[in-house]
Write a protein that holds these residues in place. Structure first.
Motif, PDB file in Angstrom:
ATOM      1  N   GLY A 177     -78.547  92.667  30.795  1.00 36.63           N
ATOM      2  CA  GLY A 177     -77.830  92.566  29.614  1.00 36.63           C
ATOM      3  C   GLY A 177     -77.143  93.826  29.358  1.00 36.63           C
ATOM      4  N   VAL A 178     -77.305  94.832  30.436  1.00 31.30           N
ATOM      5  CA  VAL A 178     -76.155  96.020  29.943  1.00 31.30           C
ATOM      6  C   VAL A 178     -74.972  95.742  30.546  1.00 31.30           C
ATOM      7  N   GLU A 179     -73.807  95.695  29.811  1.00 25.64           N
ATOM      8  CA  GLU A 179     -72.469  95.250  30.052  1.00 25.64           C
ATOM      9  C   GLU A 179     -71.462  96.381  30.324  1.00 25.64           C
ATOM     10  N   SER A 180     -71.846  97.549  30.265  1.00 27.17           N
ATOM     11  CA  SER A 180     -70.855  98.552  30.714  1.00 27.17           C
ATOM     12  C   SER A 180     -71.376  99.691  31.090  1.00 27.17           C
ATOM     13  N   PRO A 181     -70.923 100.583  31.971  1.00 26.45           N
ATOM     14  CA  PRO A 181     -71.406 101.687  32.377  1.00 26.45           C
ATOM     15  C   PRO A 181     -71.778 102.824  31.389  1.00 26.45           C
ATOM     16  N   TYR A 182     -70.950 102.751  29.990  1.00 28.07           N
ATOM     17  CA  TYR A 182     -71.465 103.607  28.929  1.00 28.07           C
ATOM     18  C   TYR A 182     -72.853 103.282  28.233  1.00 28.07           C
ATOM     19  N   GLU A 183     -72.980 101.869  28.241  1.00 29.66           N
ATOM     20  CA  GLU A 183     -74.249 101.270  27.836  1.00 29.66           C
ATOM     21  C   GLU A 183     -75.355 101.979  28.508  1.00 29.66           C
ATOM     22  N   THR A 184     -75.086 101.980  29.910  1.00 29.38           N
ATOM     23  CA  THR A 184     -76.165 102.579  30.759  1.00 29.38           C
ATOM     24  C   THR A 184     -76.480 104.122  30.370  1.00 29.38           C
ATOM     25  N   ARG A 185     -75.327 104.719  30.435  1.00 26.49           N
ATOM     26  CA  ARG A 185     -75.358 106.205  30.050  1.00 26.49           C
ATOM     27  C   ARG A 185     -76.045 106.534  28.834  1.00 26.49           C
ATOM     28  N   ALA A 186     -75.624 105.985  27.674  1.00 30.45           N
ATOM     29  CA  ALA A 186     -76.234 105.989  26.450  1.00 30.45           C
ATOM     30  C   ALA A 186     -77.576 105.711  26.402  1.00 30.45           C
ATOM     31  N   ARG A 187     -78.116 104.446  27.072  1.00 29.64           N
ATOM     32  CA  ARG A 187     -79.685 104.299  27.262  1.00 29.64           C
ATOM     33  C   ARG A 187     -80.193 105.276  27.745  1.00 29.64           C
ATOM     34  N   LEU A 188     -79.623 106.044  28.930  1.00 32.97           N
ATOM     35  CA  LEU A 188     -80.337 106.838  29.689  1.00 32.97           C
ATOM     36  C   LEU A 188     -80.438 108.404  28.807  1.00 32.97           C
ATOM     37  N   LEU A 189     -79.373 108.519  28.292  1.00 35.77           N
ATOM     38  CA  LEU A 189     -79.403 109.873  27.427  1.00 35.77           C
ATOM     39  C   LEU A 189     -80.485 109.808  26.493  1.00 35.77           C
ATOM     40  N   ILE A 190     -80.752 108.734  25.753  1.00 41.62           N
ATOM     41  CA  ILE A 190     -81.700 108.418  24.547  1.00 41.62           C
ATOM     42  C   ILE A 190     -83.106 108.627  25.168  1.00 41.62           C
ATOM     43  N   ILE A 191     -83.333 107.747  26.071  1.00 41.76           N
ATOM     44  CA  ILE A 191     -84.709 107.819  26.790  1.00 41.76           C
ATOM     45  C   ILE A 191     -85.072 109.108  27.653  1.00 41.76           C
ATOM     46  N   SER A 192     -84.177 109.998  28.092  1.00 39.93           N
ATOM     47  CA  SER A 192     -84.401 111.324  28.625  1.00 39.93           C
ATOM     48  C   SER A 192     -84.907 112.183  27.453  1.00 39.93           C
ATOM     49  N   CYS A 193     -84.551 111.798  26.098  1.00 41.29           N
ATOM     50  CA  CYS A 193     -85.118 112.918  25.352  1.00 41.29           C
ATOM     51  C   CYS A 193     -86.359 112.457  24.834  1.00 41.29           C
ATOM     52  N   GLY A 194     -87.225 111.545  25.359  1.00 44.33           N
ATOM     53  CA  GLY A 194     -88.367 111.099  25.067  1.00 44.33           C
ATOM     54  C   GLY A 194     -88.443 110.094  24.024  1.00 44.33           C
ATOM     55  N   LEU A 195     -87.238 109.590  23.357  1.00 41.01           N
ATOM     56  CA  LEU A 195     -87.167 108.427  22.422  1.00 41.01           C
ATOM     57  C   LEU A 195     -87.444 106.901  23.165  1.00 41.01           C
ATOM     58  N   PRO A 196     -87.890 106.175  22.185  1.00 35.95           N
ATOM     59  CA  PRO A 196     -88.352 104.970  22.537  1.00 35.95           C
ATOM     60  C   PRO A 196     -86.870 104.318  23.210  1.00 35.95           C
ATOM     61  N   GLU A 197     -87.078 103.111  23.993  1.00 34.31           N
ATOM     62  CA  GLU A 197     -85.945 102.516  24.883  1.00 34.31           C
ATOM     63  C   GLU A 197     -85.434 101.551  23.967  1.00 34.31           C
ATOM     64  N   PRO A 198     -84.059 101.372  23.607  1.00 31.66           N
ATOM     65  CA  PRO A 198     -83.726 100.298  23.018  1.00 31.66           C
ATOM     66  C   PRO A 198     -83.363  99.260  23.758  1.00 31.66           C
ATOM     67  N   GLU A 199     -83.176  98.084  23.088  1.00 32.49           N
ATOM     68  CA  GLU A 199     -83.077  96.773  23.968  1.00 32.49           C
ATOM     69  C   GLU A 199     -81.613  96.556  24.123  1.00 32.49           C
ATOM     70  N   PRO A 200     -80.937  96.407  25.655  1.00 32.39           N
ATOM     71  CA  PRO A 200     -79.751  96.053  25.648  1.00 32.39           C
ATOM     72  C   PRO A 200     -79.363  94.470  25.112  1.00 32.39           C
ATOM     73  N   ASN A 201     -78.272  94.553  24.802  1.00 34.08           N
ATOM     74  CA  ASN A 201     -77.481  93.399  24.376  1.00 34.08           C
ATOM     75  C   ASN A 201     -78.381  92.738  23.397  1.00 34.08           C
ATOM     76  N   HIS A 202     -78.973  93.411  22.460  1.00 32.24           N
ATOM     77  CA  HIS A 202     -79.777  92.788  21.199  1.00 32.24           C
ATOM     78  C   HIS A 202     -79.140  91.991  20.226  1.00 32.24           C
ATOM     79  N   PRO A 203     -79.612  90.748  20.305  1.00 35.79           N
ATOM     80  CA  PRO A 203     -78.879  89.774  19.245  1.00 35.79           C
ATOM     81  C   PRO A 203     -79.316  89.948  17.898  1.00 35.79           C
TER      82      PRO A 203
END
Length: 295
Positions: free
Chosen positions: A173-199
């Motif tokens: 469900g990840v539709e762009s490289p920036y979505e990947t980068r944003a998700r990695l940035l978030i979880i790298s800081c120990g925060l919970p992982e958000p769901e890609p392409n959430h309805p």
């Protein structure tokens, strides 16, 4: 006659050297030609190079990733694989020797390494972030499924540890490289992982839109907006900030390329602040992003 052809193929088709030098044809690489009216595809160029270099048997690495529809950093070389220990004398071709037969497949008439093989090959050279972009984009392009990455065993090949760690983070469900980068940035800081392409659904349960990254439990949406190149950039960022403050049901955090590439610490803090305001009490490492993103 191919649309992209070698000099020998041109001679065999009755095209003389003088004709090849005429305005009717143009050279697109050393020893490769096409009619001036033709805009050749990468696949046509790759196929012609493989005919010109018989030792090359398939496309691999960045070139294979591109044929699978995945996203990788631009390479000025065409990457071709061989079972013989040979090197390329052409500046536009990188020839890679495979000791053991790799996994191969056919993509629109071209023999290339399989998605799995391509991912494992590039694990040796791509940075962590770019390898995760590759994995997510392979799934988005439907070249493979997330199941391919589950329990992936890279053995002892170069980049094995990176391949194993990245494979565990590949998502559907990840539709762009920036979505990947944003998700990695978030979880790298120990925060919970958000769901890609959430309805997001209305009162009837109908999906009214999808958000890039969503926290259903906290009602927080993280979205990437690529319009930060417009005029009056500071005004645009000010508008984004106001949008985040005004939303009632869902808290929207809108990111631009600047937030991913130059303001990583502030971006992580924005997400953490929003989560904390809605009840999150878990860990947060404000410098965790430095592991994968240059300060």
């Amino acid at each position: 006659m191919y649309r992209v052809f070698t000099r020998d193929e041109a001679m065999a088709a009755g095209i003389s050297p003088a004709q090849l030098r005429s305005p009717r044809y143009r050279s697109i690489s050393r020893g490769l030609y096409c009619p001036t009216s033709v805009l050749p595809s990468q696949a046509e160029v790759v196929a012609a190079l493989m005919r010109k270099l018989p030792v090359a048997q398939f496309a691999c690495r960045e070139t294979a990733a591109g044929r699978h529809g995945a996203v990788v950093p631009h390479s000025s070389e065409v990457h071709l694989g061989t079972a013989q220990r040979r090197t390329s004398t052409r500046p536009d071709v990188a020839l890679h020797w495979y000791r053991s037969p790799p996994e191969l497949t056919r993509v629109r008439g071209l023999t290339v390494t399989s998605p799995r093989q391509t991912f494992l090959d590039l694990a040796a050279t791509l940075p962590f972030v770019d390898l995760l972009v590759l994995g997510d984009s392979l799934v988005h392009a439907e070249a493979c499924t997330v199941d391919m990455f589950t329990g992936l065993d890279p053995g002892r090949r170069p980049g094995a540890a990176r391949a194993r760690e990245v494979a565990a983070l590949v998502r559907k469900g990840v539709e762009s490289p920036y979505e990947t980068r944003a998700r990695l940035l978030i979880i790298s800081c120990g925060l919970p992982e958000p769901e890609p392409n959430h309805p997001l659904r209305d009162a009837t349960g109908r999906i009214v839109r999808r958000i890039d990254l969503g926290y259903e439990h906290y009602g927080i949406a993280v979205e990437y907006d690529g319009r930060d190149h417009i005029r009056r950039e500071e005004q645009w960022h000010s508008d984004i900030a106001r949008r985040e403050e005004l939303d009632d049901d869902w808290k929207f955090i809108v990111l631009t390329s600047r937030d991913i590439h130059r303001k990583q610490a502030q971006t992580a803090e924005r997400v953490h602040k929003a989560l904390r305001a809605r009840g999150y009490k878990g860990p947060f490492d404000p410098l965790g992003w430095r592991r994968h993103f240059a300060p």
